[in-house]
Design an enzyme around this catalytic site. Sequence first.
Site, PDB file in Angstrom:
ATOM      1  N   CYS A  15      -1.873  -1.247   7.409  1.00 45.93           N
ATOM      2  CA  CYS A  15      -1.273   0.098   7.403  1.00 45.93           C
ATOM      3  C   CYS A  15      -1.551   0.821   8.712  1.00 45.93           C
ATOM      4  O   CYS A  15      -0.696   1.535   9.241  1.00 45.93           O
ATOM      5  CB  CYS A  15      -1.790   0.918   6.220  1.00 45.93           C
ATOM      6  N   GLU A  46       0.587   3.851   1.938  1.00 47.48           N
ATOM      7  CA  GLU A  46       0.922   4.309   3.292  1.00 47.48           C
ATOM      8  C   GLU A  46       2.179   3.629   3.800  1.00 47.48           C
ATOM      9  O   GLU A  46       3.086   4.263   4.347  1.00 47.48           O
ATOM     10  CB  GLU A  46      -0.229   3.993   4.269  1.00 47.48           C
ATOM     11  N   CYS A  78       0.830  -1.206   0.000  1.00 50.68           N
ATOM     12  CA  CYS A  78       0.000   0.000   0.000  1.00 50.68           C
ATOM     13  C   CYS A  78       0.868   1.261   0.000  1.00 50.68           C
ATOM     14  O   CYS A  78       2.029   1.242   0.430  1.00 50.68           O
ATOM     15  CB  CYS A  78      -0.880   0.043   1.245  1.00 50.68           C
TER      16      CYS A  78
HETATM   17  N1  THU Z   1      -4.382   0.604  -1.222  1.00 47.95           N
HETATM   18  C1  THU Z   1      -3.515   1.492  -0.680  1.00 47.95           C
HETATM   19  O1  THU Z   1      -2.395   1.691  -1.171  1.00 47.95           O
HETATM   20  N2  THU Z   1      -3.908   2.166   0.427  1.00 47.95           N
HETATM   21  C2  THU Z   1      -5.157   2.132   0.950  1.00 47.95           C
HETATM   22  O2  THU Z   1      -5.461   2.868   1.873  1.00 47.95           O
HETATM   23  C3  THU Z   1      -6.148   1.191   0.421  1.00 47.95           C
HETATM   24  C4  THU Z   1      -5.688   0.316  -0.685  1.00 47.95           C
HETATM   25  C5  THU Z   1      -3.979  -0.076  -2.457  1.00 47.95           C
HETATM   26  C6  THU Z   1      -3.662  -1.525  -2.349  1.00 47.95           C
HETATM   27  C7  THU Z   1      -3.908  -1.980  -3.769  1.00 47.95           C
HETATM   28  O3  THU Z   1      -2.775  -1.706  -4.555  1.00 47.95           O
HETATM   29  C8  THU Z   1      -5.032  -1.089  -4.249  1.00 47.95           C
HETATM   30  O4  THU Z   1      -5.019   0.042  -3.391  1.00 47.95           O
HETATM   31  C9  THU Z   1      -6.399  -1.738  -4.221  1.00 47.95           C
HETATM   32  O5  THU Z   1      -6.660  -2.290  -2.988  1.00 47.95           O
END
Ligand code: THU
Length: 157
Positions: free
Chosen positions: A115, A75, A73
């Site tokens: 996260c 974050e 992610c």
């Molecule tokens: N994702 C994030 O990077 N942060 C979030 O707060 C929620 C989800 C990403 C993970 C994945 O690459 C995509 O968003 C879909 O879930």
Amino acid sequence: MTKKELTISYIEYNSVAELDAEDRILVGKAIEAMDGSYAPYSNFNVGAAVRLESGTIVTGANQENAAYPSGLCAERSAMFSAGSQHKGDAIRSIAVVGGAQGCISDTPASPCGACRQVMAQYQRIAGKDMSVILVGAKVIYKFARVDDILPLIFDNL
Ligand code: THU
């Protein structure tokens, strides 16, 4: 037996313009960071920016992988980058923004549990609150501390 209640408070803003200057800059960096997103599987692009005690801002974006769990992610990309490159410089604030096809969603993308747990640990390392700013195109939420998005933090090790 005692019935208990937890109350979470946060501030809701209607636009980036309502934020204070530091937060506006941080949100701007998180939006810019969306460009670094690599999300060919979900097509959901997320950017994050952390402000350190020194004022340094470090950004991250979600990075996906054909072996799905290997991705990360936005974050955690930002926080791990800050932790690696600026050890000892506490993370005091994080801004997160995301949306499908690079278009910021109306309501904020909310950080996943993993996260939140990582935020909690960096907050613990800092010994000071880390504010969390979740950015949508139509509404922005600001939480004063990670505890407000992760009640009953695992903090036992
Ligand atoms: N994702 C994030 O990077 N942060 C979030 O707060 C929620 C989800 C990403 C993970 C994945 O690459 C995509 O968003 C879909 O879930």
